[in-house]
Design an enzyme around this catalytic site. Structure first.
Site, PDB file in Angstrom:
ATOM      1  N   CYS A 130       0.854  -1.281   0.012  1.00  0.00           N
ATOM      2  CA  CYS A 130       0.084  -0.178  -0.097  1.00  0.00           C
ATOM      3  C   CYS A 130       0.750   1.337  -0.095  1.00  0.00           C
ATOM      4  O   CYS A 130       0.424   2.398  -0.276  1.00  0.00           O
ATOM      5  CB  CYS A 130      -0.945   0.133   1.148  1.00  0.00           C
ATOM      6  SG  CYS A 130      -1.907  -1.503   1.375  1.00  0.00           S
ATOM      7  N   HIS A 271      -3.345   6.827   2.440  1.00  0.00           N
ATOM      8  CA  HIS A 271      -3.671   5.414   1.936  1.00  0.00           C
ATOM      9  C   HIS A 271      -4.947   5.285   2.696  1.00  0.00           C
ATOM     10  O   HIS A 271      -5.145   5.407   3.863  1.00  0.00           O
ATOM     11  CB  HIS A 271      -2.575   4.502   2.292  1.00  0.00           C
ATOM     12  CG  HIS A 271      -3.048   2.888   2.181  1.00  0.00           C
ATOM     13  ND1 HIS A 271      -3.690   2.334   1.048  1.00  0.00           N
ATOM     14  CD2 HIS A 271      -3.305   2.094   3.130  1.00  0.00           C
ATOM     15  CE1 HIS A 271      -4.278   1.121   1.131  1.00  0.00           C
ATOM     16  NE2 HIS A 271      -3.846   0.847   2.387  1.00  0.00           N
ATOM     17  N   ASN A 301     -10.207  -0.660  -0.212  1.00  0.00           N
ATOM     18  CA  ASN A 301      -8.501  -0.503  -0.077  1.00  0.00           C
ATOM     19  C   ASN A 301      -7.753  -1.233  -1.516  1.00  0.00           C
ATOM     20  O   ASN A 301      -8.079  -2.291  -1.607  1.00  0.00           O
ATOM     21  CB  ASN A 301      -8.320  -1.382   0.965  1.00  0.00           C
ATOM     22  CG  ASN A 301      -6.664  -1.473   1.181  1.00  0.00           C
ATOM     23  OD1 ASN A 301      -5.821  -1.031   0.206  1.00  0.00           O
ATOM     24  ND2 ASN A 301      -6.012  -1.872   2.385  1.00  0.00           N
TER      25      ASN A 301
END
Length: 344
Positions: A130, A271, A301
């Site tokens: 990420c 993020h 996500n």
């Protein structure tokens, strides 16, 4: 051997003068299919209220079986070029952040360069989960500032549906597919660009979030493995605690290094790991709702694509403007974490 003296170019200068670095354009690409919490509840034992309360996610985009992460990356990059009003041949280098590359070799980045028509631009895949896109922003900024590169394309792209166990409600509710891209390039104003950055990793926690190919990839200390190989395995409790503490420390360290207050920032682009984490960070910093961008409710996500998608949406909406101070920050599997403070 020649005795001729070679004078290297001055770092951070072009044509004998200092220059800045800016985000010249951005773009994104989403698959055509959405998967809502209600639809997901038909596959596994879960419901919309349970998912929303714990994650903030309401829906996510899922790519078709026959589409690839390269397809997403190419479209996002083309959109970024159009936004920057540049041609593919204007790009000197392409950095693709992904944890779902098409294959080990060649790099997905090289094939994206080919499909864009940007040959012979350099190309490299980076894997920082990420954190990948922000890692890429930091690298691109440094390379452009060095004077050796004029314009670099940074792409964050993921097809996480390929490595998701759709029978595991602990993980399948979290992830989505997508891509975002940004063109980083020289500008005349030397005050613009990355003012502070850091990139870190600590693999002592690698077993809390990983994708095992087989028995040899399992952590030494683990309960009887009941998951599926080649899918994401996650200890949600430990990853959540890591994300909470790391997001706050990323912001505190960056602001402290630059002598800034939270109110000095025009935007924090984080993020999208969990809506509760982002809201908690905003409250601790005493910031209004519009200072930390949240879109996890619509996208889930998307790992390395997450910050890239946020960046494009903010630019497209006019919520990031020239000379704004913007903090990009991310944390992900590995474990990795990073921040990048920019004067836009």
């Amino acid at each position: 051997m020649s005795n001729r003296t070679i004078t290297p170019p001055t770092v951070g200068q072009a044509d004998g003068k200092a220059f800045g670095v800016a985000i010249l354009g951005s773009g994104m690409c989403l698959p055509p299919n959405t998967l809502t919490n209600q639809e997901l509840a038909k596959r596994v034992e879960t419901n919309d209220e349970w998912i929303t309360q714990r994650t903030g996610i309401k829906s996510r985009y899922i790519a078709d079986k026959d589409s690839s992460v390269r397809d997403l990356a190419v479209t996002a990059a083309k959109n970024a070029l159009a936004d920057a009003k540049l041609q593919p041949t204007d790009i000197d280098f392409l950095i693709l952040a992904t944890l779902t590359p098409e294959m080990v070799c060649p790099s997905t980045a090289a094939r994206v360069v080919l499909e864009l028509g940007a040959v012979p631009a350099g190309a490299v895949d980076i894997s920082a989960a990420c954190s990948g896109f922000v890692y890429g922003l930091n690298m691109a900024s440094a390379l452009v500032r060095s004077g050796f590169y004029r314009r670099i394309m940074v792409v964050g792209a993921e097809k996480l549906s390929d490595i998701t166990d759709w029978s595991d409600r602990r993980t399948c509710i979290l992830f989505g597919d997508g891509a975002g891209a940004a063109v980083i390039g020289r500008v005349e104003d030397a005050t613009r660009g990355c003012l502070f950055q850091h990139m870190h990793s600590d693999a002592t926690m690698w077993g809390e979030l990983y994708v095992p190919r087989g028995e040899k990839d399992l952590p030494e200390k683990h309960p009887e493995f009941s998951g599926k190989f080649n899918t994401l395995q996650m200890n949600g409790r430990e990853v959540y605690k890591f994300a909470v503490s790391t997001l706050q420390s990323n912001i505190d360290r960056t602001l402290g290094a630059c002598g800034l207050k939270p109110s000095d920032l025009a935007m924090i682009v984080s993020h999208q790991s969990n809506g509760r984490i982002l809201e908690s960070a905003r409250e601790k910093l005493g910031l209004p709702e519009d200072k930390i961008y949240i879109n996890i409710d619509r996208f889930g996500n998307t790992s390395a694509a997450s910050v890239a998608i946020c960046l494009h949406e903010l630019r497209a909406a006019g919520r990031i403007k020239q000379n704004d101070l913007v903090l990009f920050t991310a944390m992900g599997g590995g474990m990795t974490w990073t921040s990048s403070l920019w004067r836009m």
